[in-house]
Design an enzyme around this catalytic site. Structure first.
Site, PDB file in Angstrom:
ATOM      1  CB  THR A  93      -0.955   0.021   1.203  1.00  0.00           C
ATOM      2  OG1 THR A  93      -0.187   0.015   2.408  1.00  0.00           O
ATOM      3  CG2 THR A  93      -1.872  -1.183   1.179  1.00  0.00           C
ATOM      4  CB  ALA A 115      -6.159  -6.324  -3.724  1.00  0.00           C
ATOM      5  CG  HIS A 147      -3.853  -0.404  10.023  1.00  0.00           C
ATOM      6  ND1 HIS A 147      -4.808   0.408   9.455  1.00  0.00           N
ATOM      7  CD2 HIS A 147      -3.938  -1.602   9.377  1.00  0.00           C
ATOM      8  CE1 HIS A 147      -5.437  -0.258   8.493  1.00  0.00           C
ATOM      9  NE2 HIS A 147      -4.931  -1.480   8.418  1.00  0.00           N
ATOM     10  CE  LYS A 151      -1.855   0.738   6.630  1.00  0.00           C
ATOM     11  NZ  LYS A 151      -1.172   0.016   5.550  1.00  0.00           N
TER      12      LYS A 151
HETATM   13  P1  NAD Z   1       6.915  -5.043   7.224  1.00  0.00           P
HETATM   14  O1  NAD Z   1       7.488  -3.688   7.526  1.00  0.00           O
HETATM   15  O2  NAD Z   1       6.772  -6.031   8.327  1.00  0.00           O
HETATM   16  O3  NAD Z   1       7.750  -5.741   6.036  1.00  0.00           O
HETATM   17  C1  NAD Z   1       8.236  -5.002   4.922  1.00  0.00           C
HETATM   18  C2  NAD Z   1       9.099  -5.913   4.057  1.00  0.00           C
HETATM   19  O4  NAD Z   1       9.559  -5.141   2.919  1.00  0.00           O
HETATM   20  C3  NAD Z   1      10.363  -6.441   4.756  1.00  0.00           C
HETATM   21  O5  NAD Z   1      10.595  -7.781   4.344  1.00  0.00           O
HETATM   22  C4  NAD Z   1      11.477  -5.545   4.220  1.00  0.00           C
HETATM   23  O6  NAD Z   1      12.759  -6.181   4.179  1.00  0.00           O
HETATM   24  C5  NAD Z   1      10.976  -5.331   2.808  1.00  0.00           C
HETATM   25  N1  NAD Z   1      11.595  -4.125   2.240  1.00  0.00           N
HETATM   26  C6  NAD Z   1      11.619  -2.876   2.750  1.00  0.00           C
HETATM   27  N2  NAD Z   1      12.343  -2.050   1.952  1.00  0.00           N
HETATM   28  C7  NAD Z   1      12.771  -2.820   0.934  1.00  0.00           C
HETATM   29  C8  NAD Z   1      13.559  -2.547  -0.220  1.00  0.00           C
HETATM   30  N3  NAD Z   1      14.007  -1.322  -0.486  1.00  0.00           N
HETATM   31  N4  NAD Z   1      13.744  -3.579  -1.101  1.00  0.00           N
HETATM   32  C9  NAD Z   1      13.260  -4.819  -0.858  1.00  0.00           C
HETATM   33  N5  NAD Z   1      12.523  -5.133   0.232  1.00  0.00           N
HETATM   34  C10 NAD Z   1      12.294  -4.135   1.107  1.00  0.00           C
HETATM   35  O7  NAD Z   1       5.484  -4.745   6.569  1.00  0.00           O
HETATM   36  P2  NAD Z   1       4.176  -5.693   6.524  1.00  0.00           P
HETATM   37  O8  NAD Z   1       3.327  -5.442   7.716  1.00  0.00           O
HETATM   38  O9  NAD Z   1       4.577  -7.080   6.163  1.00  0.00           O
HETATM   39  O10 NAD Z   1       3.395  -5.010   5.288  1.00  0.00           O
HETATM   40  C11 NAD Z   1       3.993  -4.946   3.996  1.00  0.00           C
HETATM   41  C12 NAD Z   1       3.068  -4.189   3.044  1.00  0.00           C
HETATM   42  O11 NAD Z   1       1.853  -4.911   2.884  1.00  0.00           O
HETATM   43  C13 NAD Z   1       2.648  -2.781   3.535  1.00  0.00           C
HETATM   44  O12 NAD Z   1       2.576  -1.939   2.407  1.00  0.00           O
HETATM   45  C14 NAD Z   1       1.276  -3.024   4.128  1.00  0.00           C
HETATM   46  O13 NAD Z   1       0.472  -1.857   4.142  1.00  0.00           O
HETATM   47  C15 NAD Z   1       0.749  -4.052   3.144  1.00  0.00           C
HETATM   48  N6  NAD Z   1      -0.360  -4.909   3.615  1.00  0.00           N
HETATM   49  C16 NAD Z   1      -1.318  -5.183   2.681  1.00  0.00           C
HETATM   50  C17 NAD Z   1      -2.357  -6.046   2.999  1.00  0.00           C
HETATM   51  C18 NAD Z   1      -3.370  -6.407   1.923  1.00  0.00           C
HETATM   52  O14 NAD Z   1      -4.267  -7.229   2.147  1.00  0.00           O
HETATM   53  N7  NAD Z   1      -3.229  -5.811   0.722  1.00  0.00           N
HETATM   54  C19 NAD Z   1      -2.436  -6.621   4.258  1.00  0.00           C
HETATM   55  C20 NAD Z   1      -1.429  -6.326   5.198  1.00  0.00           C
HETATM   56  C21 NAD Z   1      -0.390  -5.459   4.840  1.00  0.00           C
END
Ligand code: NAD
Length: 236
Positions: A93, A115, A147, A151
């Site tokens: 997101t 999504a 959240h 986040k």
């Molecule tokens: P998190 O912070 O726990 O994990 C982020 C991940 O991205 C880590 O593995 C990190 O190493 C990686 N990352 C960060 N910078 C990077 C880079 N420059 N290159 C490569 N990898 C990189 O976050 P999370 O809680 O797992 O959420 C991740 C995303 O998913 C967020 O955008 C969140 O809003 C979204 N999300 C979406 C849904 C959905 O249903 N669409 C549900 C939950 C979370």
């Protein structure tokens, strides 16, 4: 399709990445072959190769990429999928307009699903919001989302997607965001007028629902024709 779908998990060390790898391991039809994160993630499923953001090109062959990372990590994984001609499922997101445009452009050559929320409950909530907005013309419409403190983007992608449904029904939504504790995700869409109020609420208590939805969609996307698909197109 009989053969299993080989997955690249992008954002593998994050909360969602960890859930995706654990739940993929419970399915016979999915196999994680590569796990990518900013720093090489440890603790991987058997047979999965660990890669860093800087060495994405070293990823072994895969059938679908699933990306739950951060906006700054998104462009390289989209680029990799386009160059390899494989589908991308993304739940990241906070993407910019330019990144959304790049995703639309990529859909001309690969299958993509983006999504804000992969839960079935939120898909139903969206329908209810649009219906309520249509029936309650001129009521105030407010979307409040809560959240966990980690986040980064606000309002959440889900709040904005629900807001788009409210607008489609004729409402003009306003947004409020709370960041507190370990809340997985709560969205309230409130319609208010003098003397009464309607609240439509979704509460996620476990992020496995999003991971399961993304894995389901990834399996359905394997070897699909290019295009931008919605979760609703791939539910069967
Ligand atoms: P998190 O912070 O726990 O994990 C982020 C991940 O991205 C880590 O593995 C990190 O190493 C990686 N990352 C960060 N910078 C990077 C880079 N420059 N290159 C490569 N990898 C990189 O976050 P999370 O809680 O797992 O959420 C991740 C995303 O998913 C967020 O955008 C969140 O809003 C979204 N999300 C979406 C849904 C959905 O249903 N669409 C549900 C939950 C979370």
């Amino acid at each position: 399709m009989n053969e299993s779908t080989r997955l690249l998990i992008h954002g593998a060390s994050g909360r969602m990445g960890q859930a995706l790898m654990r739940l993929a391991g419970e399915r016979d039809d999915l196999r994680v072959v590569a796990a990518a994160a900013r720093r090489a993630p440890g603790d991987l499923p058997a047979g999965a190769q660990s890669i860093t953001a800087a060495s994405l090109d070293a990823a072994p062959d895969f059938d679908v990429a699933i990306d739950f990372s951060l906006p700054e990590a998104f462009d390289p994984v989209l680029d990799l999928c386009v160059r390899r001609g494989v589908p991308l499922v993304s739940g990241t997101t906070g993407l910019s307009d330019a990144q959304r445009a790049a995703l639309d452009a990529a859909a001309k050559t690969i299958a993509v699903v983006w999504a804000a929320n992969f839960s079935l409950g939120v898909a139903v909530l969206g329908d209810l919001v649009e219906r309520a907005a249509r029936a309650l013309a001129h009521w105030d419409c407010d979307i409040v989302e809560s959240h966990h403190v980690h986040k980064k983007d606000a309002p959440s992608g889900t709040a904005l997607a629900l807001g788009a449904r409210a607008e489609a029904g004729g409402a003009t939504p306003r947004y409020a965001s709370l960041r507190a504790g370990d809340i997985v995700g709560e969205h309230t869409v409130q319609f208010a007028t003098a003397g009464e109020r309607v609240e439509l609420i979704h509460r996620a208590t476990n992020r496995d629902i999003f991971a399961r939805g993304a894995l389901h969609v990834a399996r359905r996307l394997h070897a699909r024709a290019p295009g931008a698909y919605r979760v609703a197109d791939l539910l069967d």
